[in-house]
Design a protein around this motif. Sequence first.
Motif, PDB file in Angstrom:
ATOM      1  N   ARG A 189       0.828  -1.214   0.000  1.00 51.38           N
ATOM      2  CA  ARG A 189       0.000   0.000   0.000  1.00 51.38           C
ATOM      3  C   ARG A 189       0.861   1.263   0.000  1.00 51.38           C
ATOM      4  N   TYR A 190       1.851   1.316   0.878  1.00 49.17           N
ATOM      5  CA  TYR A 190       2.714   2.497   0.945  1.00 49.17           C
ATOM      6  C   TYR A 190       3.519   2.672  -0.334  1.00 49.17           C
ATOM      7  N   ALA A 191       3.927   1.552  -0.939  1.00 47.10           N
ATOM      8  CA  ALA A 191       4.765   1.612  -2.139  1.00 47.10           C
ATOM      9  C   ALA A 191       4.061   2.287  -3.306  1.00 47.10           C
ATOM     10  N   ARG A 192       2.755   2.212  -3.337  1.00 47.05           N
ATOM     11  CA  ARG A 192       2.010   2.820  -4.434  1.00 47.05           C
ATOM     12  C   ARG A 192       2.159   4.337  -4.459  1.00 47.05           C
ATOM     13  N   GLU A 193       2.509   4.929  -3.316  1.00 44.10           N
ATOM     14  CA  GLU A 193       2.675   6.388  -3.232  1.00 44.10           C
ATOM     15  C   GLU A 193       4.148   6.790  -3.287  1.00 44.10           C
ATOM     16  N   GLY A 194       5.051   5.798  -3.417  1.00 43.67           N
ATOM     17  CA  GLY A 194       6.470   6.102  -3.390  1.00 43.67           C
ATOM     18  C   GLY A 194       7.148   5.955  -4.738  1.00 43.67           C
ATOM     19  N   ALA A 198      13.900   5.646  -5.927  1.00 41.50           N
ATOM     20  CA  ALA A 198      14.414   6.654  -5.003  1.00 41.50           C
ATOM     21  C   ALA A 198      15.685   6.198  -4.300  1.00 41.50           C
ATOM     22  N   ILE A 199      15.763   4.910  -3.956  1.00 38.97           N
ATOM     23  CA  ILE A 199      16.904   4.399  -3.188  1.00 38.97           C
ATOM     24  C   ILE A 199      17.435   3.160  -3.898  1.00 38.97           C
ATOM     25  N   VAL A 243      10.896   4.312   0.760  1.00 42.51           N
ATOM     26  CA  VAL A 243      11.590   3.118   1.240  1.00 42.51           C
ATOM     27  C   VAL A 243      10.806   1.869   0.851  1.00 42.51           C
ATOM     28  N   SER A 244       9.498   1.902   1.054  1.00 45.64           N
ATOM     29  CA  SER A 244       8.648   0.753   0.722  1.00 45.64           C
ATOM     30  C   SER A 244       8.719   0.442  -0.763  1.00 45.64           C
ATOM     31  N   ALA A 245       8.608   1.466  -1.587  1.00 45.89           N
ATOM     32  CA  ALA A 245       8.610   1.259  -3.032  1.00 45.89           C
ATOM     33  C   ALA A 245       9.972   0.762  -3.524  1.00 45.89           C
ATOM     34  N   SER A 246      11.053   1.319  -2.990  1.00 47.18           N
ATOM     35  CA  SER A 246      12.391   0.914  -3.433  1.00 47.18           C
ATOM     36  C   SER A 246      12.725  -0.492  -2.974  1.00 47.18           C
ATOM     37  N   PHE A 247      12.355  -0.814  -1.738  1.00 50.60           N
ATOM     38  CA  PHE A 247      12.568  -2.170  -1.229  1.00 50.60           C
ATOM     39  C   PHE A 247      11.756  -3.175  -2.039  1.00 50.60           C
TER      40      PHE A 247
END
Length: 363
Positions: A189-194, A198-199, A243-247
Amino acid sequence: MADEPLVLGIETSCDETGVGIVRGRTLLADAIASSVDEHARFGGVVPEVASRAHLEAMVPTIRRALKDAGVTASDLDGIAVTAGPGLSGALLVGVSAAKAYAYALGKPLYGVNHLASHICVDQLEHGPLPEPTMALLVSGGHSSLLLAPDITSDVRPLGSTIDDAAGEAFDKVARVLNLGFPGGPVIDRYAREGDPDAIPFPRGLTGPRDPIYDFSFSGLKTAVARWIEAKRNAGEEVPVADVSASFQEAVVDVLTRKAVRACKDSGVEHLMIGGGVAANSRLRAMAERRCEDAGLVLRVPRPKLCTDNGAMVAALGAEMVARGRPASSWDLSADSSLPVTHTHVPGNDHDHVHELSKDNLYS
């Protein structure tokens, strides 16, 4: 349709009490009782808590499945149960229940493999599995590449987890980010906004000398934790979405890259993805794009069938019955490390169904 085997499947390898009923390759019921909320306060699955929850949920969940399917226990042609791999205590609850019902009903008992069941469940949605099929299974305990020429008797491991599986990494990164348990859905869920770029987190076991089909997410997990720690020590705010999206991007990049390569190297045209992490939206999207680019056919069950459930066990059990595979013996036991090459646990050469089949004990 009435001639197809009607099988009830029981799944208790971890924290889900799943009971499914299928007729052939048609899903009739998929009842689940989850104890995930009981484990959340501990930040992970507690085996003893899971076992006790299975004991409490077993009979009500079986009754609910029978009601949902509109059948009676005596209508069944067989009982299938996860014999392994999984948590020993949890598995024993399911195996004991399956043996009790099979004995009382005078029905064949099939102890089946949890990982093979995750592959077979796709038949309930997309029809018969092509032979062979390449399967990428990703969950809290397993990240595996499996070649399946015959789901009932011939599943060959090509790659597996060396340390942390993908699902474990999701849970541990979520814990570092204070996002709770389980980590997979919330990070998705968080990754959708990231920003996935980025990292630049590392891609484990992708070097020229690394095992080409094996997986390791321990280094990635550590890299994420150290990056977050450095931010906090510097007094800076941690960008949770980035962080969520990059991970997540690092995980699914490795998973899909290795899966597509395995298909190409083996000359297999169909890739099936299963296991709890297969519900991840980014994994599905990247797998679809890479399979299309490689000329492969992608098969992924709907999210509810990706997580642990009784339907997948029933699906494999029904396939065992349909293909005349031998039933298990009454001395069937749980095997927490059952290898995937053992798609089921057969019994002796003789028919194991007891004489009680002539006088059904179940009412």
